[in-house]
Design an enzyme around this catalytic site. Structure first.
Site, PDB file in Angstrom:
ATOM      1  N   TYR A  66     100.883  63.318  71.272  1.00  6.62           N
ATOM      2  CA  TYR A  66     100.044  62.940  70.132  1.00  6.62           C
ATOM      3  C   TYR A  66      98.826  63.861  70.102  1.00  6.62           C
ATOM      4  O   TYR A  66      97.678  63.416  70.121  1.00  6.62           O
ATOM      5  CB  TYR A  66      99.629  61.459  70.201  1.00  6.62           C
ATOM      6  CG  TYR A  66      99.469  60.860  68.814  1.00  6.62           C
ATOM      7  CD1 TYR A  66     100.578  60.597  68.027  1.00  6.62           C
ATOM      8  CD2 TYR A  66      98.209  60.590  68.286  1.00  6.62           C
ATOM      9  CE1 TYR A  66     100.451  60.071  66.743  1.00  6.62           C
ATOM     10  CE2 TYR A  66      98.059  60.072  67.006  1.00  6.62           C
ATOM     11  CZ  TYR A  66      99.191  59.816  66.249  1.00  6.62           C
ATOM     12  OH  TYR A  66      99.057  59.302  64.973  1.00  6.62           O
TER      13      TYR A  66
ATOM     14  N   HIS B  57      93.422  68.732  72.660  1.00 10.76           N
ATOM     15  CA  HIS B  57      94.546  69.358  73.357  1.00 10.76           C
ATOM     16  C   HIS B  57      94.705  70.817  72.934  1.00 10.76           C
ATOM     17  O   HIS B  57      94.974  71.693  73.757  1.00 10.76           O
ATOM     18  CB  HIS B  57      95.847  68.624  73.043  1.00 10.76           C
ATOM     19  CG  HIS B  57      95.859  67.170  73.436  1.00 10.76           C
ATOM     20  ND1 HIS B  57      95.791  66.154  72.511  1.00 10.76           N
ATOM     21  CD2 HIS B  57      95.925  66.575  74.648  1.00 10.76           C
ATOM     22  CE1 HIS B  57      95.828  64.993  73.138  1.00 10.76           C
ATOM     23  NE2 HIS B  57      95.903  65.216  74.438  1.00 10.76           N
TER      24      HIS B  57
ATOM     25  N   SER C  98      90.371  61.584  70.617  1.00 10.91           N
ATOM     26  CA  SER C  98      91.233  60.814  71.507  1.00 10.91           C
ATOM     27  C   SER C  98      92.452  60.368  70.729  1.00 10.91           C
ATOM     28  O   SER C  98      92.352  60.025  69.545  1.00 10.91           O
ATOM     29  CB  SER C  98      90.487  59.573  72.024  1.00 10.91           C
ATOM     30  OG  SER C  98      91.416  58.651  72.589  1.00 10.91           O
TER      31      SER C  98
END
Lengths: 287, 287
Positions: free
Chosen positions: B32, B37, B185
Site C-alpha cells: 500500500y 515508501h 502512513s
C-alpha cells in the site's frame, strides 16, 4: 594457515576468496580441539575450497555456576591440530571483539530447548543461538559442521537456520569415541582416573540400548529402564537425564509403541555426572 | 521489473547480479505504497545497482486485536509505484512461503522495545525482528532503507544488526508528510474526513515542540506538557503515548536538564488515536 583475531581482519581475508567464487566450510568450536573436532575439520576440508575454524569460549552459553573460568584452553595445541587438519583460517576473537557491549538482542528457540540440556542448563541454548548466529553472519559459510554428540545443539541450530532462512547448510557429523567407547569431549580432562574408567558405562549403556532396540522385544520404556539400571551400576555415575525422544523435533514419544514412530528418527540421549563433570552422549536410531 | 513470489525465484534472480558484483539496495514494506515508501525507493535507486522491494503484510507483527485483516492492500497500485521508482525486483511472498510452519525461533530486543509502541503493542517488535531478519537473509542486501516515522522500529533493527553482526547498512530516511504536515502512513486511509482534518494537530504539535526546544527557555518536561495540551486541543485525539527519550537507545532522560544530554539525539515520539486509528509521528533533535 593464518589466524585472525578481529572480525574486520577475517572478513578482509574472506572477501578475496569469495570474489573468486570459492566455497567456505566452517567449524565453530570452543577450542581445546580433540579428534572429534579434527573429524569435523576433515569433513569440511573434503567438501569446500576454504576451511575456517573458529575458537571462541562463548561466555553467554555458560550458566553462573558452570565451568567458564576453568574451561580448558590450549591455543598452541589447537593451532597444531588446525594445521594438520588443513585449516586455512583460524578465527580466534576476544570476548570484547564478539561482545563489545552486552547484546540487547536475544534468540530463543521454543520446544527443542525445553528438555535435556536445555532443562539442566537454563539459558545455555540462548547463548549458543546468539553466538552461532553472529559467527554465521561474520563468516558467511556455505556449510557449517557440527558434531552429533551435542545432538540437541544440532537440532537448535537447524531450527534457527530454518526459521530465519539462513543460507547455510548444516552438516551433521558422527560422534567420535575413544577406543573404549567414551565420546570425545574437551571436558573429559576433568575426570579422575577412577571416574574415567567408570565413564565408559555411558557408551556401553547406549550400545546395549541399541541391541535391545534392534531386537524389537521391548517397549521404549523398558529399554530406557534397562539403560538406567546399567548406568547406575557405575558407583560414581549420577544420571542428570536419560530420555528417548523424536529427532530433531525432540518431542516426547509414546514409549509403549515404538513401531508407530519408525517414520522418524529416535534419539536416546543422556547426561551423566561423574563428580562435578557432566558428560553427554546419545545414539540416534533410524526408523 | 520482475515480481517474484517465492524465495527460490528471488534468489535465482539475485544470484546473477551478485556474481557480477552488483550492490543491492532493499526496501522492506507491507505494501500500500505511498510517497514515503517512494522516497525510500528513490534513495535506494540512487545508491545501488539493484533495488529490491518486498511487499509482505507480516502477520507476526500484528496483535490479536489489531488491523491485520483490514490492513489495506493494492498490488496493482504498488506495482505502478515500484515501476515509477525504478525498482528492479518486487518480492511478494505469501504467508505460507515466509512461514511454512510456525517458527520456534524468536528474536527479542530488550530495552528499546520496552517503551512507546513496544508497550502499547506487545509482541509487535518480536514480529518485526523475525521478519526483517528473515528478509535480510533471503535478500542479502548491501543497504536497507527504513523511514524514520517508525523511529523505534529503526532503533530495533539497528540493534539487531549490531548485536548479530549482520552485514547490512541500515539507512535512515526522513519522514515524508502531506502538504498540511500529516506524516504519510498506509493507515491514513482509515481516517474519516473530520478525523483527517484534526490529525494535522500531531505534526503541528511536534513542530511547536521544536520551536520551544530551539528557544531553550523550557525544560523537557515543560515542552512535553505544552505538546500534550496542544494535542488534546483536538477533540477527537486520544493520546496513546508522548515521550521524550534519547535516541537510538530510547532511554529515559532527565527532563529537567536537557543541556546535559545534548551529546545524544533526542526523540520526541507520540502515538495518537483518532477513533480506532492509531497514528504515530516523531521528531528527532540533534545535540
Amino acid at each position: 594457515m593464518i589466524t585472525c583475531h578481529t572480525i574486520s581482519d577475517l572478513q578482509q581475508q574472506l572477501q578475496d576468496y569469495r570474489s573468486e567464487g570459492k566455497q567456505v566450510g566452517f567449524v565453530p568450536t570452543m577450542g581445546y580441539l580433540h579428534a572429534g573436532h579434527a573429524s569435523l575439520l576433515h569433513n569440511a576440508r573434503q567438501n569446500n575450497d576454504i576451511v575456517v575454524l573458529s575458537i571462541f569460549v562463548n561466555p553467554l552459553q555458560f550458566g553462573v555456576n558452570e565451568d567458564l573460568d576453568r574451561y580448558p584452553r590450549n591455543m598452541q595445541q589447537d593451532t597444531e591440530v588446525a594445521r594438520n587438519s588443513g585449516v586455512d583460517i583460524i578465527f580466534a576473537p576476544t570476548v570484547e571483539e564478539m561482545y563489545p557491549q552486552q547484546p540487547l538482542t536475544k534468540i530463543t528457540v521454543a520446544q527443542v530447548t525445553d528438555l535435556l540440556c536445555g532443562a539442566t542448563r537454563p539459558g545455555h541454548f540462548d547463548g549458543v543461538g546468539i553466538v552461532v548466529t553472529k559467527l554465521f553472519h561474520i563468516v558467511k559459510p556455505d556449510r557449517a559442521y557440527f558434531g552429533m554428540k551435542d545432538a540437541q545443539q544440532v537440532a537448535v541450530v537447524e531450527t534457527i537456520v530454518r526459521d530465519l532462512n539462513m543460507d547455510v547448510e548444516i552438516v551433521r557429523c558422527p560422534i567420535i569415541r575413544e577406543p573404549d567407547g567414551l565420546a570425545l569431549s574437551s571436558r573429559n580432562v576433568y575426570l579422575s582416573a577412577e571416574q574415567r574408567a567408570q565413564a565408559v558405562i555411558i557408551s556401553e549403556s547406549l550400545a546395549y540400548a541399541e541391541q535391545l532396540f534392534l531386537a524389537k522385544e521391548m517397549t521404549g520404556e523398558q529399554i530406557v529402564e534397562q539403560v538406567r539400571q546399567k548406568l547406575q551400576s557405575a558407583s560414581l555415575a549420577r544420571i542428570d537425564y536419560l530420555q528417548l525422544l523424536s529427532y530433531p523435533q525432540l518431542k516426547q514419544i509414546d514409549l509403549h509403541d515404538i513401531p508407530a514412530h519408525l517414520e522418524e528418527q529416535l534419539l536416546l540421549a543422556t547426561a551423566v555426572y561423574f563428580g562435578e563433570t557432566r558428560l553427554i552422549d546419545n545414539c540416534l536410531w533410524e526408523g
